[in-house]
Design an enzyme around this catalytic site. Structure first.
Site, PDB file in Angstrom:
ATOM      1  N   ILE A 100      63.401  64.808  51.989  1.00 42.28           N
ATOM      2  CA  ILE A 100      63.755  64.887  53.408  1.00 42.28           C
ATOM      3  C   ILE A 100      64.140  63.517  53.926  1.00 42.28           C
ATOM      4  CG2 ILE A 100      61.350  64.619  54.199  1.00 42.28           C
ATOM      5  CD1 ILE A 100      62.013  66.852  56.299  1.00 42.28           C
ATOM      6  N   ASP A 102      64.369  61.329  57.305  1.00 40.52           N
ATOM      7  CA  ASP A 102      63.995  61.244  58.716  1.00 40.52           C
ATOM      8  C   ASP A 102      64.534  59.918  59.272  1.00 40.52           C
ATOM      9  OD1 ASP A 102      62.873  61.352  61.205  1.00 40.52           O
ATOM     10  OD2 ASP A 102      60.824  61.675  60.550  1.00 40.52           O
ATOM     11  N   THR A 103      63.753  58.842  59.226  1.00 34.33           N
ATOM     12  CA  THR A 103      64.276  57.566  59.733  1.00 34.33           C
ATOM     13  C   THR A 103      65.276  56.942  58.762  1.00 34.33           C
ATOM     14  OG1 THR A 103      62.610  56.188  58.652  1.00 34.33           O
ATOM     15  CG2 THR A 103      62.045  57.083  60.815  1.00 34.33           C
TER      16      THR A 103
HETATM   17  P1  5GP Z   1      62.049  58.497  56.251  1.00 29.75           P
HETATM   18  O1  5GP Z   1      61.535  58.415  57.662  1.00 29.75           O
HETATM   19  O2  5GP Z   1      61.852  57.204  55.532  1.00 29.75           O
HETATM   20  O3  5GP Z   1      63.483  58.980  56.209  1.00 29.75           O
HETATM   21  O4  5GP Z   1      61.192  59.593  55.538  1.00 29.75           O
HETATM   22  C1  5GP Z   1      60.096  59.142  54.841  1.00 29.75           C
HETATM   23  C2  5GP Z   1      59.436  60.129  53.968  1.00 29.75           C
HETATM   24  O5  5GP Z   1      58.508  60.740  54.804  1.00 29.75           O
HETATM   25  C3  5GP Z   1      60.244  61.248  53.356  1.00 29.75           C
HETATM   26  O6  5GP Z   1      60.730  60.946  52.116  1.00 29.75           O
HETATM   27  C4  5GP Z   1      59.194  62.329  53.267  1.00 29.75           C
HETATM   28  O7  5GP Z   1      58.470  62.197  52.079  1.00 29.75           O
HETATM   29  C5  5GP Z   1      58.357  62.044  54.469  1.00 29.75           C
HETATM   30  N1  5GP Z   1      58.776  62.876  55.618  1.00 29.75           N
HETATM   31  C6  5GP Z   1      59.785  62.711  56.494  1.00 29.75           C
HETATM   32  N2  5GP Z   1      59.813  63.705  57.392  1.00 29.75           N
HETATM   33  C7  5GP Z   1      58.776  64.536  57.059  1.00 29.75           C
HETATM   34  C8  5GP Z   1      58.282  65.750  57.582  1.00 29.75           C
HETATM   35  O8  5GP Z   1      58.780  66.337  58.543  1.00 29.75           O
HETATM   36  N3  5GP Z   1      57.194  66.278  56.946  1.00 29.75           N
HETATM   37  C9  5GP Z   1      56.588  65.694  55.877  1.00 29.75           C
HETATM   38  N4  5GP Z   1      55.554  66.298  55.346  1.00 29.75           N
HETATM   39  N5  5GP Z   1      57.047  64.550  55.345  1.00 29.75           N
HETATM   40  C10 5GP Z   1      58.130  63.984  55.926  1.00 29.75           C
HETATM   41 MG    MG Z   2      60.262  61.700  50.237  1.00 29.59          MG
END
Ligand code: 5GP
Ligand code: MG
Length: 178
Positions: A100, A102-103
């Site tokens: 996924i 997110d940031t």
């Molecule tokens: P980032 O914010 O760096 O894009 O996402 C960081 C990591 O946080 C992702 O690889 C994933 O493992 C976890 N993550 C991001 N969004 C979610 C979410 O909605 N639920 C869960 N369980 N993990 C998330």
């Molecule tokens: Mg991940």
């Protein structure tokens, strides 16, 4: 689904279909080539296992153990990297497999880590992209599955305090603070 804090967002059948479609695109892109799949632990492991079995390519797998949520539902932009043995990827085709986005902090970290080792090519495959997430941080997803609203989800590898990873679907989790 009998947990009242969960609302189904993406069914197991929808995931199966999407994984097959993504695998087909990846197969077409790398036909005849050797490919290293780099999976970001722990969340991407379920996706990796399903995806790799559909690929029908000469593949090797490697893992990066990154953590940014620290057990909470709000993302932290500081990425923690737990060092594991890693394949030699210099001069090879590499595809980062992420659950996924997110940031974008995790994918950016994984990207930079791999890029430093001078692969022949470096691309990304992300199953779920959050709408409006990663803007200006990591805009580049080469193989993208679903787009969902910016809510906290669990299942299909994604956890909340290590729970829910085994669910075959993706569901929104209503957290106590909501
Ligand atoms: P980032 O914010 O760096 O894009 O996402 C960081 C990591 O946080 C992702 O690889 C994933 O493992 C976890 N993550 C991001 N969004 C979610 C979410 O909605 N639920 C869960 N369980 N993990 C998330
Ligand atoms: Mg991940």
């Amino acid at each position: 689904m009998n947990d009242p804090s969960l609302t189904l967002l993406i069914s197991a059948e929808e995931i199966r279909k999407k994984v097959r479609e993504l695998a087909q695109s990846i197969r077409n892109a790398y036909r005849g080539e050797e490919l290293v799949l780099v999976s970001v632990l722990k969340g991407s492991v379920v996706f990796l296992v399903d995806l790799m079995r559909e690929l029908d390519l000469d593949i090797e797998i490697g893992f990066l153990y990154l953590s940014s949520y620290l057990g909470e539902t709000t993302p932290q932009t500081r990425v923690q990297h737990y060092i594991l043995p890693f394949p030699k990827i210099e001069g090879r085709h590499v595809l980062i497999v992420e659950d996924i986005l997110d940031t974008g902090a995790s994918l950016l970290y994984a990207w930079q880590h791999c890029a430093e080792m001078k692969p022949q090519s470096l691309k990304t495959c992300v199953l779920v992209v959050k709408e409006g997430g990663a803007v200006g941080i990591f805009p580049r997803v080469d193989f993208q599955g679903f787009v969902i609203p910016r809510v906290f989800v669990v299942g299909y590898g994604l956890d909340f305090h290590e729970k829910y990873r085994h669910l075959p679907y993706v569901a929104r989790l209503e957290t106590p603070s909501e």
